[in-house]
Design a protein around this motif. Structure first.
Motif, mmCIF file in Angstrom:
data_model
loop_
_atom_site.group_PDB
_atom_site.id
_atom_site.type_symbol
_atom_site.label_atom_id
_atom_site.label_comp_id
_atom_site.label_asym_id
_atom_site.label_seq_id
_atom_site.Cartn_x
_atom_site.Cartn_y
_atom_site.Cartn_z
ATOM 1 N N ALA A 40 0.843 -1.192 0.000
ATOM 2 C CA ALA A 40 0.000 0.000 0.000
ATOM 3 C C ALA A 40 0.874 1.237 0.000
ATOM 4 O O ALA A 40 1.845 1.319 0.765
ATOM 5 N N ASP A 41 0.540 2.206 -0.847
ATOM 6 C CA ASP A 41 1.229 3.496 -0.906
ATOM 7 C C ASP A 41 0.239 4.562 -0.463
ATOM 8 O O ASP A 41 -0.715 4.882 -1.187
ATOM 9 N N LEU A 42 0.457 5.120 0.736
ATOM 10 C CA LEU A 42 -0.453 6.126 1.290
ATOM 11 C C LEU A 42 -0.054 7.515 0.824
ATOM 12 O O LEU A 42 1.077 7.952 1.051
ATOM 13 N N PRO B 283 -5.866 -0.642 7.296
ATOM 14 C CA PRO B 283 -5.717 -1.761 6.356
ATOM 15 C C PRO B 283 -6.904 -2.716 6.429
ATOM 16 O O PRO B 283 -7.303 -3.153 7.510
ATOM 17 N N TYR C 137 -0.857 -6.359 4.731
ATOM 18 C CA TYR C 137 0.103 -5.832 3.759
ATOM 19 C C TYR C 137 1.514 -6.234 4.170
ATOM 20 O O TYR C 137 1.836 -6.298 5.358
ATOM 21 N N ILE D 241 3.689 -1.115 3.893
ATOM 22 C CA ILE D 241 2.913 0.128 3.846
ATOM 23 C C ILE D 241 3.937 1.243 3.756
ATOM 24 O O ILE D 241 4.806 1.381 4.623
ATOM 25 N N SER E 200 4.837 5.468 2.539
ATOM 26 C CA SER E 200 4.261 6.797 2.325
ATOM 27 C C SER E 200 5.384 7.762 1.969
ATOM 28 O O SER E 200 6.401 7.834 2.673
ATOM 29 N N TRP F 87 -1.949 0.858 11.586
ATOM 30 C CA TRP F 87 -1.230 0.525 10.361
ATOM 31 C C TRP F 87 -0.284 -0.653 10.590
ATOM 32 O O TRP F 87 -0.211 -1.563 9.757
ATOM 33 N N LEU G 71 0.021 -4.961 9.120
ATOM 34 C CA LEU G 71 1.155 -5.562 8.434
ATOM 35 C C LEU G 71 1.203 -7.064 8.701
ATOM 36 O O LEU G 71 0.924 -7.525 9.810
ATOM 37 N N PHE H 268 6.795 -0.934 7.571
ATOM 38 C CA PHE H 268 6.190 0.383 7.399
ATOM 39 C C PHE H 268 7.329 1.359 7.161
ATOM 40 O O PHE H 268 8.274 1.443 7.964
#
Length: 271
Positions: free
Chosen positions: A40-42, A102, A106, A109, A111, A128, A132, A138
Protein backbone atom coordinates in the motif's frame (compact mmCIF):
# COMPACT_ATOMS: atom_id res chain seq x y z
CA UNK A 1 -4.51 24.14 8.16
CA UNK A 2 -6.58 24.46 5.00
CA UNK A 3 -7.09 21.23 3.05
CA UNK A 4 -5.21 22.05 -0.16
CA UNK A 5 -6.45 21.64 -3.70
CA UNK A 6 -3.75 19.83 -5.65
CA UNK A 7 -2.41 20.56 -9.13
CA UNK A 8 -0.75 17.38 -10.49
CA UNK A 9 0.91 19.17 -13.40
CA UNK A 10 2.53 21.70 -11.07
CA UNK A 11 3.64 18.97 -8.68
CA UNK A 12 5.24 16.95 -11.48
CA UNK A 13 7.30 19.90 -12.74
CA UNK A 14 10.01 18.80 -10.29
CA UNK A 15 9.28 15.09 -10.44
CA UNK A 16 12.92 14.02 -10.66
CA UNK A 17 13.98 15.84 -7.51
CA UNK A 18 10.86 14.73 -5.63
CA UNK A 19 11.35 11.06 -6.59
CA UNK A 20 14.92 10.75 -5.37
CA UNK A 21 14.05 10.57 -1.64
CA UNK A 22 11.57 7.79 -2.39
CA UNK A 23 14.22 5.69 -4.11
CA UNK A 24 16.57 6.35 -1.18
CA UNK A 25 13.85 5.17 1.19
CA UNK A 26 13.15 2.00 -0.78
CA UNK A 27 16.86 1.15 -0.77
CA UNK A 28 16.62 0.64 3.01
CA UNK A 29 13.48 -1.50 2.99
CA UNK A 30 14.36 -5.14 3.76
CA UNK A 31 12.95 -8.16 1.99
CA UNK A 32 9.19 -8.58 2.20
CA UNK A 33 7.55 -11.74 3.58
CA UNK A 34 4.80 -12.21 1.00
CA UNK A 35 5.20 -13.96 -2.32
CA UNK A 36 3.85 -12.13 -4.17
CA UNK A 37 3.91 -9.17 -1.77
CA UNK A 38 0.95 -6.88 -1.10
CA UNK A 39 1.89 -3.18 -0.93
CA UNK A 40 0.00 0.00 0.00
CA UNK A 41 1.23 3.50 -0.91
CA UNK A 42 -0.45 6.13 1.29
CA UNK A 43 -0.69 9.53 -0.37
CA UNK A 44 0.36 8.25 -3.77
CA UNK A 45 -0.22 11.55 -5.58
CA UNK A 46 0.03 11.28 -9.38
CA UNK A 47 1.38 7.73 -9.19
CA UNK A 48 4.79 8.34 -10.72
CA UNK A 49 6.71 7.10 -7.67
CA UNK A 50 4.15 4.41 -6.87
CA UNK A 51 5.14 2.84 -10.18
CA UNK A 52 8.72 2.54 -8.87
CA UNK A 53 7.51 -0.03 -6.36
CA UNK A 54 6.90 -2.43 -9.24
CA UNK A 55 10.55 -2.09 -10.26
CA UNK A 56 11.69 -3.20 -6.81
CA UNK A 57 9.01 -5.89 -6.34
CA UNK A 58 7.95 -6.93 -9.88
CA UNK A 59 5.31 -9.49 -8.82
CA UNK A 60 3.67 -7.30 -6.17
CA UNK A 61 0.04 -6.22 -6.06
CA UNK A 62 0.38 -2.51 -5.31
CA UNK A 63 -2.42 -0.08 -4.44
CA UNK A 64 -1.87 3.67 -4.33
CA UNK A 65 -4.26 5.57 -2.06
CA UNK A 66 -4.94 9.31 -2.20
CA UNK A 67 -7.74 11.69 -1.23
CA UNK A 68 -7.24 13.99 -4.24
CA UNK A 69 -9.42 13.14 -7.25
CA UNK A 70 -7.11 15.23 -9.45
CA UNK A 71 -4.08 13.23 -8.38
CA UNK A 72 -5.84 9.89 -8.88
CA UNK A 73 -7.05 10.98 -12.31
CA UNK A 74 -3.47 11.86 -13.24
CA UNK A 75 -2.25 8.46 -12.03
CA UNK A 76 -4.80 6.75 -14.26
CA UNK A 77 -4.14 9.06 -17.22
CA UNK A 78 -0.42 8.29 -17.19
CA UNK A 79 -1.24 4.60 -17.66
CA UNK A 80 0.36 3.59 -14.38
CA UNK A 81 -2.60 1.35 -13.46
CA UNK A 82 -2.91 -2.23 -14.65
CA UNK A 83 -0.68 -5.28 -14.98
CA UNK A 84 3.03 -4.67 -14.41
CA UNK A 85 5.82 -6.12 -16.59
CA UNK A 86 6.93 -8.52 -13.85
CA UNK A 87 3.53 -10.13 -13.45
CA UNK A 88 2.18 -7.96 -10.67
CA UNK A 89 -0.56 -5.38 -10.64
CA UNK A 90 -0.79 -1.67 -9.87
CA UNK A 91 -4.08 0.03 -9.01
CA UNK A 92 -5.28 3.21 -7.34
CA UNK A 93 -8.13 3.94 -4.95
CA UNK A 94 -9.52 6.94 -3.07
CA UNK A 95 -8.73 7.03 0.63
CA UNK A 96 -8.01 9.63 3.29
CA UNK A 97 -4.95 8.73 5.34
CA UNK A 98 -6.49 10.40 8.38
CA UNK A 99 -9.06 7.59 8.51
CA UNK A 100 -7.52 4.76 6.46
CA UNK A 101 -6.93 1.40 8.12
CA UNK A 102 -5.72 -1.76 6.36
CA UNK A 103 -8.58 -3.99 5.21
CA UNK A 104 -6.16 -6.85 4.52
CA UNK A 105 -2.60 -7.79 5.54
CA UNK A 106 0.10 -5.83 3.76
CA UNK A 107 3.75 -6.74 3.43
CA UNK A 108 4.72 -3.10 3.00
CA UNK A 109 2.91 0.13 3.85
CA UNK A 110 4.86 3.05 2.43
CA UNK A 111 4.26 6.80 2.32
CA UNK A 112 6.22 9.40 0.37
CA UNK A 113 6.01 13.06 1.44
CA UNK A 114 2.40 12.77 2.60
CA UNK A 115 2.21 12.31 6.38
CA UNK A 116 3.00 15.99 7.00
CA UNK A 117 -0.53 16.62 5.69
CA UNK A 118 -2.09 14.08 8.10
CA UNK A 119 -2.82 15.62 11.53
CA UNK A 120 -2.24 13.18 14.35
CA UNK A 121 -0.51 10.63 12.13
CA UNK A 122 1.44 9.24 15.09
CA UNK A 123 -1.84 7.95 16.50
CA UNK A 124 -2.47 6.00 13.28
CA UNK A 125 0.72 3.98 13.56
CA UNK A 126 -0.69 1.19 15.81
CA UNK A 127 -3.52 0.39 13.37
CA UNK A 128 -1.23 0.53 10.36
CA UNK A 129 1.32 -1.76 12.01
CA UNK A 130 -1.46 -4.13 13.05
CA UNK A 131 -2.33 -4.38 9.36
CA UNK A 132 1.15 -5.56 8.43
CA UNK A 133 1.88 -9.23 7.90
CA UNK A 134 4.48 -10.68 10.31
CA UNK A 135 7.86 -9.50 9.08
CA UNK A 136 6.26 -6.67 7.10
CA UNK A 137 7.57 -3.12 6.93
CA UNK A 138 6.19 0.38 7.40
CA UNK A 139 8.38 3.00 5.69
CA UNK A 140 7.92 6.71 5.09
CA UNK A 141 9.70 9.95 4.36
CA UNK A 142 8.50 13.49 5.08
CA UNK A 143 9.97 16.96 4.59
CA UNK A 144 11.57 18.15 7.82
CA UNK A 145 12.32 21.76 6.95
CA UNK A 146 9.58 23.98 8.40
CA UNK A 147 12.35 26.14 9.87
CA UNK A 148 13.85 26.78 6.41
CA UNK A 149 13.28 30.14 4.67
CA UNK A 150 11.00 28.38 2.20
CA UNK A 151 8.38 27.93 4.95
CA UNK A 152 9.42 30.52 7.54
CA UNK A 153 9.01 33.39 5.07
CA UNK A 154 5.63 32.05 3.97
CA UNK A 155 4.39 31.96 7.57
CA UNK A 156 5.80 35.39 8.36
CA UNK A 157 4.13 36.92 5.32
CA UNK A 158 0.82 35.19 6.11
CA UNK A 159 0.95 36.68 9.63
CA UNK A 160 1.33 40.30 8.45
CA UNK A 161 -1.64 42.66 8.88
CA UNK A 162 -2.56 42.47 5.19
CA UNK A 163 -2.87 38.68 5.17
CA UNK A 164 -3.36 37.36 8.69
CA UNK A 165 -7.18 37.35 8.62
CA UNK A 166 -7.23 35.17 5.50
CA UNK A 167 -4.03 33.18 5.85
CA UNK A 168 -3.02 33.29 9.50
CA UNK A 169 -4.26 29.76 10.21
CA UNK A 170 -4.22 27.98 6.86
CA UNK A 171 -0.59 26.85 6.62
CA UNK A 172 0.96 23.71 8.09
CA UNK A 173 1.55 23.90 11.82
CA UNK A 174 4.98 23.55 13.35
CA UNK A 175 4.14 20.12 14.75
CA UNK A 176 3.01 18.64 11.43
CA UNK A 177 6.30 16.72 11.43
CA UNK A 178 7.94 15.51 14.64
CA UNK A 179 11.58 15.20 15.62
CA UNK A 180 13.37 12.03 14.48
CA UNK A 181 13.56 10.72 18.04
CA UNK A 182 9.80 10.94 18.41
CA UNK A 183 9.25 8.61 15.46
CA UNK A 184 11.99 6.25 16.60
CA UNK A 185 10.56 6.00 20.11
CA UNK A 186 6.96 5.54 18.94
CA UNK A 187 7.77 2.81 16.40
CA UNK A 188 10.23 1.00 18.65
CA UNK A 189 7.73 0.94 21.51
CA UNK A 190 5.25 -0.63 19.10
CA UNK A 191 7.64 -3.54 18.71
CA UNK A 192 9.40 -2.68 15.46
CA UNK A 193 13.06 -2.83 14.55
CA UNK A 194 13.38 0.80 13.51
CA UNK A 195 15.81 2.88 11.46
CA UNK A 196 15.35 6.67 11.40
CA UNK A 197 17.61 9.16 9.65
CA UNK A 198 17.70 12.56 7.96
CA UNK A 199 19.20 13.73 4.68
CA UNK A 200 19.58 17.25 3.35
CA UNK A 201 19.39 17.41 -0.44
CA UNK A 202 20.83 20.41 -2.25
CA UNK A 203 18.62 20.61 -5.30
CA UNK A 204 19.92 22.75 -8.15
CA UNK A 205 16.83 24.27 -9.76
CA UNK A 206 16.69 26.15 -13.03
CA UNK A 207 14.28 28.53 -14.70
CA UNK A 208 12.62 31.72 -13.56
CA UNK A 209 11.86 31.82 -9.82
CA UNK A 210 12.38 28.07 -9.51
CA UNK A 211 11.97 27.93 -5.71
CA UNK A 212 8.58 29.57 -6.03
CA UNK A 213 7.74 27.12 -8.80
CA UNK A 214 8.73 24.25 -6.49
CA UNK A 215 6.65 25.38 -3.53
CA UNK A 216 3.61 26.09 -5.70
CA UNK A 217 3.31 22.33 -6.05
CA UNK A 218 3.47 21.57 -2.32
CA UNK A 219 3.77 23.86 0.70
CA UNK A 220 2.07 26.88 -0.85
CA UNK A 221 -1.03 24.90 -1.84
CA UNK A 222 -3.07 25.79 1.31
CA UNK A 223 -2.55 29.51 0.73
CA UNK A 224 -3.32 29.23 -2.99
CA UNK A 225 -6.48 27.28 -2.12
CA UNK A 226 -7.59 29.80 0.50
CA UNK A 227 -7.21 32.68 -1.99
CA UNK A 228 -8.65 30.85 -4.98
CA UNK A 229 -11.83 32.94 -4.92
CA UNK A 230 -9.86 36.21 -5.13
CA UNK A 231 -7.37 36.06 -8.03
CA UNK A 232 -6.09 39.58 -7.39
CA UNK A 233 -5.23 38.83 -3.78
CA UNK A 234 -3.71 35.52 -4.77
CA UNK A 235 -1.43 37.17 -7.31
CA UNK A 236 -0.44 39.86 -4.80
CA UNK A 237 0.46 37.35 -2.09
CA UNK A 238 2.47 35.23 -4.52
CA UNK A 239 4.34 38.31 -5.77
CA UNK A 240 5.29 39.37 -2.23
CA UNK A 241 6.41 35.85 -1.38
CA UNK A 242 8.34 35.56 -4.65
CA UNK A 243 10.37 38.67 -3.82
CA UNK A 244 11.27 37.24 -0.41
CA UNK A 245 12.35 33.96 -1.97
CA UNK A 246 14.55 35.72 -4.50
CA UNK A 247 16.56 37.21 -1.63
CA UNK A 248 16.66 34.02 0.44
CA UNK A 249 17.60 31.78 -2.49
CA UNK A 250 19.77 33.82 -4.87
CA UNK A 251 20.38 32.55 -8.36
CA UNK A 252 23.81 31.67 -9.70
CA UNK A 253 25.18 30.99 -13.19
CA UNK A 254 24.41 27.27 -12.78
CA UNK A 255 20.98 27.62 -11.15
CA UNK A 256 19.36 28.19 -7.77
CA UNK A 257 20.24 25.93 -4.85
CA UNK A 258 17.37 24.75 -2.66
CA UNK A 259 18.60 22.92 0.47
CA UNK A 260 15.83 20.54 1.50
CA UNK A 261 15.98 18.35 4.61
CA UNK A 262 13.92 15.14 4.74
CA UNK A 263 13.24 12.63 7.50
CA UNK A 264 13.09 8.88 6.83
CA UNK A 265 11.83 5.94 8.89
CA UNK A 266 11.82 2.21 8.19
CA UNK A 267 10.10 0.03 10.80
CA UNK A 268 10.02 -3.76 10.46
CA UNK A 269 7.39 -5.72 12.33
CA UNK A 270 8.55 -8.80 14.21
CA UNK A 271 8.28 -11.94 12.10
Amino acid sequence: MTEPTWDPAQYLRHAGHRARPFTDLLARVPGLPGDPPRIADLGCGPGNVTALLADRWPTAHITGYDNSPAMLDQAQAQAHAGPTPGGGRLDFAPADATAWTPAEPYDLIVSNAALQWVPGHLDAFPAWLAGLAPGGTFAFQVPHNLDAPLHALMRELAATPRWKDRLGHVLRAGDSVHAPGVYLDRLARLGCATDVWETTYHHVLTGEDPVLDWVKGTGLRPALTALADDPGAREAFVAEYRDLLRTAYPSSPYGTVLPFRRLFAVARKEA
